[in-house]
Design a protein around this motif. Structure first.
Motif: not given
Length: 281
Positions: A111-112, A114-115, A131, A139-140, A210, A214, A240, A242
């Motif tokens: 996982s990023d 920012d998640i 996404e 990102a995940f 997501y 974004y 997320h 972003w």
């Protein structure tokens, strides 16, 4: 050492000794080991946040990445050593490689940072999600250790590396690979329900990981929208935020935005530290 396939990996690849420890994954998933991987060789705990989190969550580990060891015996070793990837977006490109490597070696969840996890993970072992239209996110995702798709991804990255194209070995790579596996029409198979592709891989619709596109990231920060949290994200396992776009946003405490509701509910310790001496965070 990580227990195979029972891990959640987060990372900071900017050699940052004071990363943003959004470790709600440890709180939401106490039965899994959460590894926060740093490329910095030290941690500066000026606020006391990292020591507090490590004391609070027995399943949280903060470790330094041994890059030479992680790239050894993989299709990415030559590409890594050539250093062509260091000429542009080197932090992001290194992160794109490392997220595949940690799952290749140990398996589990990547996982990023920012998640935010909004519910306990009960997802299939090999899962990715859309996404946006036509593009999967990296990102995940979840994969078993040494899954063939991860090896395929590592082979794909050097072949399609374009130094001036952001995401060429990130979202574009996982989308390319999964299209070859699932077929070009894979997106049309997915409406509101996930589908299973060859290799026992489950692809989820964008609402799972997501739910906010974004281009609409500001919605997370609108005051007063927090009352819609449960309704808006009833199908989501993760959100997320972003950070690439939202990193300069300052959120007023108690403005009841979706972002604040998520922070308070799922990352209460980090939220408490972030708002201890300021009305914005």
């Amino acid at each position: 050492m990580p227990e195979e396939n029972r891990n959640i990996f987060l990372m900071d690849t900017a050699c940052n000794p004071t990363p943003k420890f959004r470790v709600c994954w440890a709180r939401q998933n106490p039965e899994r080991q959460v590894w926060f991987l740093l490329t910095s060789d030290r941690i500066e705990d000026n606020t006391g946040l990292s020591s507090t989190l490590l004391h609070q969550y027995a399943n949280l580990q903060v470790v330094t990445a041994d890059l030479d060891d992680m790239f050894r015996d993989t299709p990415l070793l030559g590409f890594f050593n050539e250093r062509k990837w260091t000429k542009s977006w080197k932090v992001e490109l290194l992160a794109n490689m490392l997220r595949v490597l940690v799952l290749w070696w140990w398996g589990g969840v990547y996982s990023d940072t920012d998640i935010i996890s909004v519910r306990t993970l009960t997802l299939p072992e090999n899962s990715v999600g859309f996404e946006s239209s036509g593009k999967l996110g990296n990102a995940f995702f979840i994969f078993q250790a040494r899954h063939p798709v991860l090896y395929y991804l590592m082979k794909d990255m050097p072949r399609h590396f374009e130094p001036n194209r952001w995401g060429c070995i990130g979202p574009h790579a996982i989308t390319r690979v999964m299209k070859e596996i699932c077929g070009d029409r894979m997106e049309k198979k997915i409406q509101r329900q996930p589908v299973i592709c060859p290799g026992n891989i489950t692809i989820f619709p964008h609402s799972t990981f997501y739910p906010v596109h974004y281009s609409e990231f500001e919605y997370y920060f609108l005051p007063g929208e927090g009352n819609k949290f449960n309704e808006k994200f009833s199908m989501a396992f993760a959100l997320h935020f972003w950070n690439k776009l939202s990193k300069n946003y300052l959120v007023k405490a108690n403005n009841n935005s979706l972002y604040e509701v998520a922070a308070k509910r799922f990352c209460p310790t980090t939220y408490r530290f972030a708002t201890a001496e300021s009305g914005v965070f």
